[in-house]
Design an enzyme around this catalytic site. Structure first.
Site, PDB file in Angstrom:
ATOM      1  N   PRO A 238       0.819  -1.208   0.000  1.00 26.71           N
ATOM      2  CG  PRO A 238      -0.559  -1.451   1.840  1.00 26.71           C
ATOM      3  CD  PRO A 238       0.665  -1.997   1.209  1.00 26.71           C
ATOM      4  N   GLY A 242       6.881   2.521   2.654  1.00 24.66           N
ATOM      5  CA  GLY A 242       8.338   2.551   2.691  1.00 24.66           C
ATOM      6  C   GLY A 242       9.026   1.826   1.552  1.00 24.66           C
ATOM      7  CE  LYS A 243       4.945   0.624  -2.716  1.00 23.46           C
ATOM      8  NZ  LYS A 243       4.113   1.158  -1.622  1.00 23.46           N
ATOM      9  CB  THR A 244      10.201   5.288  -2.415  1.00 23.72           C
ATOM     10  OG1 THR A 244       8.981   5.065  -3.105  1.00 23.72           O
ATOM     11  CG2 THR A 244      11.118   6.125  -3.249  1.00 23.72           C
ATOM     12  CD  GLU A 461     -20.602  11.036  15.870  1.00 19.65           C
ATOM     13  OE1 GLU A 461     -20.099   9.903  16.005  1.00 19.65           O
ATOM     14  OE2 GLU A 461     -20.776  11.558  14.748  1.00 19.65           O
ATOM     15  CG  HIS A 464     -21.934   5.920  15.361  1.00 23.37           C
ATOM     16  ND1 HIS A 464     -22.335   5.025  14.417  1.00 23.37           N
ATOM     17  CD2 HIS A 464     -21.917   7.142  14.748  1.00 23.37           C
ATOM     18  CE1 HIS A 464     -22.566   5.666  13.278  1.00 23.37           C
ATOM     19  NE2 HIS A 464     -22.329   6.962  13.457  1.00 23.37           N
TER      20      HIS A 464
HETATM   21  P1  ATP Z   1       4.111   5.063  -2.589  1.00 25.10           P
HETATM   22  O1  ATP Z   1       3.664   3.694  -2.940  1.00 25.10           O
HETATM   23  O2  ATP Z   1       2.971   5.980  -2.351  1.00 25.10           O
HETATM   24  O3  ATP Z   1       5.165   5.611  -3.479  1.00 25.10           O
HETATM   25  P2  ATP Z   1       6.068   4.208  -0.721  1.00 25.10           P
HETATM   26  O4  ATP Z   1       5.715   2.874  -0.190  1.00 25.10           O
HETATM   27  O5  ATP Z   1       7.103   4.268  -1.782  1.00 25.10           O
HETATM   28  O6  ATP Z   1       4.770   4.954  -1.149  1.00 25.10           O
HETATM   29  P3  ATP Z   1       7.805   5.867   0.739  1.00 25.10           P
HETATM   30  O7  ATP Z   1       7.866   6.979  -0.229  1.00 25.10           O
HETATM   31  O8  ATP Z   1       8.951   4.940   0.812  1.00 25.10           O
HETATM   32  O9  ATP Z   1       6.475   5.070   0.512  1.00 25.10           O
HETATM   33  O10 ATP Z   1       7.538   6.413   2.191  1.00 25.10           O
HETATM   34  C1  ATP Z   1       7.198   7.763   2.455  1.00 25.10           C
HETATM   35  C2  ATP Z   1       7.805   8.209   3.746  1.00 25.10           C
HETATM   36  O11 ATP Z   1       7.251   7.490   4.834  1.00 25.10           O
HETATM   37  C3  ATP Z   1       9.279   7.964   3.836  1.00 25.10           C
HETATM   38  O12 ATP Z   1      10.005   9.034   3.323  1.00 25.10           O
HETATM   39  C4  ATP Z   1       9.511   7.808   5.322  1.00 25.10           C
HETATM   40  O13 ATP Z   1       9.662   9.066   5.921  1.00 25.10           O
HETATM   41  C5  ATP Z   1       8.208   7.235   5.811  1.00 25.10           C
HETATM   42  N1  ATP Z   1       8.297   5.781   6.016  1.00 25.10           N
HETATM   43  C6  ATP Z   1       7.546   4.850   5.399  1.00 25.10           C
HETATM   44  N2  ATP Z   1       7.865   3.620   5.829  1.00 25.10           N
HETATM   45  C7  ATP Z   1       8.825   3.760   6.738  1.00 25.10           C
HETATM   46  C8  ATP Z   1       9.579   2.852   7.538  1.00 25.10           C
HETATM   47  N3  ATP Z   1       9.382   1.554   7.492  1.00 25.10           N
HETATM   48  N4  ATP Z   1      10.507   3.357   8.370  1.00 25.10           N
HETATM   49  C9  ATP Z   1      10.710   4.673   8.440  1.00 25.10           C
HETATM   50  N5  ATP Z   1      10.053   5.580   7.709  1.00 25.10           N
HETATM   51  C10 ATP Z   1       9.108   5.158   6.873  1.00 25.10           C
END
Ligand code: ATP
Length: 653
Positions: A238, A242-244, A461, A464
């Site tokens: 999703p 943190g993929k990037t 509310e 709920h």
């Molecule tokens: P998208 O699919 O929308 O591109 P993504 O999975 O590539 O999202 P990132 O760009 O890697 O997401 O994450 C965005 C920011 O969230 C990162 O720059 C970081 O600050 C934070 N982040 C996400 N996951 C982690 C993690 N596991 N540890 C630390 N920081 C995280």
């Protein structure tokens, strides 16, 4: 060559359009020099000299150029041998100079000049030829006709340069670079300092990518046993998980050239550019191997081929994808180029892309669980000045369903809130406010709400809260508020269980709690309102999913109309008959209605408690689990982990 893409390396123009401008200018100058005076080697003479030459019988022909008011004078063969004409006779410019006049003169008034010649001819009985002509400037005319083309070419070049992004940034984006890959190169010289330490949680994913780094650093260890180094790994998960970040950490740790670009960087308005960029990217990577290529949002080019292309408009994307498939197949394992890619939508990717031998590994990067959230908080709290030692367990519990990006945002938002309040350090309350802000939106203190509306919201509310308190499988309540935030006028926050599989009774209890808002309005005021819109949307979606996706409805039975390949997104044709469509609609409506009636019954039976809760809510605006416990007593179904404090997910009014 790859250096050109290094952001730190100033780009050199490969091809300058200035030469075109140069040629145009040279032509114009040339025209000025030669075009206007094609008889420049000819000597100038005067009218009186001409009269004398004429009288002496030296002139064979006079050509009067009417548009330039000049006359060309041609001598006879004998005259050329005379001393007086020695200069002109010995100075031919071209071999064909017999055609060139020997003299030229500006005659002034045509009539007078003509009369003088006629008179002299008559007096001396001469048969000198007198002709009239106009001078046409061939070169000048040619240039003039070429000028529009030159202008169009210049404008075109200018536009190309702009389009390929080079106009502002020096000579980088020449037209001839349009097919070049736009990948950014990170290598030892670039200061990317992301390391695996910056990536919290994601242990499994980290291990897998760490192994990729190992492959590149130490390929012999793996190949000596006959193994092959994988060609690619696909990071799936999703948004914001943190993929990037993981890919950046690979770049930081691998210490090999890392080419990073997004799927959309291949896309251009010109046909063939995508494929050409893919070729160029792989060529650059191979030149620098061992290397890593990272393609973010690969679904931009990697979508399954042959779908939705009624118009044929996807051809360019398909070409790009085909090229990518070919390139990934094309390089031998020994070239040591590994492709990492990230996507949120692995389900729409082309099967050919996912097969072993291309993206051999798929690494799932899921939303963080409780412990991982705690670790992510740790990472993002590092730069933040906190007033106290924060209970990270507590913060992690407040944020179920949050991605890493959300948590990073909470930390940043908390710091901003504290700064706005002129605090010296960030407190726990700032974090809670930040969570509220992120989930519910900005608090709207000034929203004008009539007392009657406020009462309706409070009962909604409280409805709920009451229903969810009384149902075993509904998510436990954490907090109820009637402070308007973002789009919502009030909210009930729950702590949802992090379930992997959900049973029908759990879904039905949740639907009942969601209908509790409207049911309370009905029980108390015997009137309903528009305030339940988002509740209705939610239950309708849930009921539809139960019937058409999860096969949880008795009448329709064990059937799903879900297509994980994404082939049928319910475009023009539904995957069921008209009759089934009617039954689906009936079942959805029946299911929602049953839960609504169930909520009404529950609330009618507990009307006094509902009223007490609503009154307390009107008085305090925000109430917590403790307040509910005071009214209802301890929740009978409470699980151990719920005993720890608080919050999440909102159910809007
Ligand atoms: P998208 O699919 O929308 O591109 P993504 O999975 O590539 O999202 P990132 O760009 O890697 O997401 O994450 C965005 C920011 O969230 C990162 O720059 C970081 O600050 C934070 N982040 C996400 N996951 C982690 C993690 N596991 N540890 C630390 N920081 C995280």
């Amino acid at each position: 060559m790859a250096k050109e893409n290094n952001p730190n390396t100033p780009k050199k123009p490969r091809f300058s359009s200035w030469w075109i401008y140069g040629v145009v200018i040279a032509l114009i100058i040339g025209f000025q020099f030669f075009g206007g005076s094609s008889f420049s080697s000819t000597e100038k003479t005067t009218t009186s000299e001409l009269q004398e030459f004429l009288r002496n019988g030296d002139i064979s022909k006079i050509v009067i150029i009417t548009n330039t008011r000049q006359a060309k004078v041609y001598l006879t063969e004998e005259a050329l041998n005379k001393d007086v004409h020695k200069g002109v006779a010995k100075k031919p410019l071209f071999p064909s100079s017999s055609l060139m006049p020997q003299y030229i003169l500006d005659y002034g008034d045509l009539q007078i000049f003509q009369n003088e010649i006629t008179e002299i001819k008559k007096e001396n009985n001469l048969d000198t030829i007198v002709e009239f002509d106009t001078e046409s400037n061939v070169l000048g005319d040619l240039l003039l006709s070429l000028l529009p083309f030159a202008l169009i070419i210049a404008i075109w070049i200018y536009l190309m340069r702009r389009m390929s992004g080079g106009a502002g940034g020096g000579a980088g984006g020449q037209i001839f670079n349009i097919g070049k890959s736009k990948a950014k190169l990170f290598d030892e010289k670039t200061d990317t300092r992301t390391s695996f330490k910056d990536v919290a949680g994601l242990e499994g994913a980290k291990e897998e990518v760490q192994e990729i780094v190992e492959f590149l650093k130490n390929p012999d260890k793996y190949t000596s046993l006959g193994g092959k180094i994988p060609k690619g790994a696909l990071l799936v998960g999703p948004p914001g998980t943190g993929k990037t970040l993981l890919a950046k950490a690979v770049a930081g740790e691998a210490k090999v050239p890392f080419f990073s670009l997004s799927g959309s960087d291949f896309v251009e308005m010109f046909v063939g550019v995508g494929a050409s960029r893919v070729r160029d990217l792989f060529k650059q990577a191979k030149d620098k191997s061992p290397a890593i290529i990272f393609i973010d949002e690969i679904d931009a080019i990697g979508r399954a081929r042959g779908k939705n292309n009624f118009t044929g408009s996807n051809d360019e994307r398909e070409n790009t994808l085909n090229q990518l498939l070919t390139e990934m197949d094309g390089f031998g394992t020994n070239t040591n180029v590994i492709v990492l890619a990230a996507t949120n939508r692995a389900d729409v990717l082309d099967k050919a892309l996912m097969r072993a031998g291309r993206f051999d590994r798929q690494i799932y990067v899921d939303l963080p669980d409780l412990n991982e959230r705690k670790e992510i908080f740790e990472v993002h709290l590092r730069p933040i000045k906190t007033a106290e030692t924060l209970d990270l367990d507590f913060l992690a519990k407040q944020t179920p369903g949050f991605s890493g990006a959300d948590i990073a945002n909470v930390c940043n938002e908390a710091a901003l809130i504290a700064a706005r309040k002129e605090k010296k350090a960030v407190t726990k309350q700032d974090f809670l406010d930040a969570v509220d802000r992120i989930v519910g939106g900005l608090e709207k203190k000034n929203k004008i709400i009539t007392p009657e509306e406020k009462k309706t919201i409070a009962y909604h509310e409280a409805g709920h809260a009451t229903v969810s308190w009384m149902l075993e499988h509904a998510a436990p309540l954490v907090k109820v508020t009637i402070v308007p935030r973002g789009q919502s006028l009030g909210a009930a926050w729950y702590l949802p269980e992090e379930r992997l599989i959900v049973r029908p009774e759990q879904m039905l209890d949740e639907m009942c709690a969601t209908m509790g808002g409207r049911a309370a309005e009905k029980v108390i005021f015997d009137k309903i309102s528009t305030g339940a819109l988002s509740d209705l949307e939610k239950v309708t979606k849930q009921a539809r999913a139960m019937v058409t996706i999860y096969g949880l409805n008795d009448k329709l039975g064990n059937i799903t109309y879900y297509d994980s390949s994404g082939q049928n997104e319910y475009g023009f044709t539904k995957p069921y008959s008209e009759e089934t469509a009617q039954r689906i609609d009936q079942e959805i409506s029946k299911m929602i209605e049953e839960q609504y009636q169930r909520a009404i019954k529950l609330l009618a039976d507990n009307k006094d408690k509902l009223t007490e809760l609503a009154d307390r809510l009107l008085e305090k605006e925000v109430i917590f689990k403790d307040d509910l416990e005071k009214i209802f007593g301890r929740r009978p179904f409470e699980k151990e982990e719920e005993k720890l404090e608080p919050a999440d997910k909102l159910d809007d009014q």
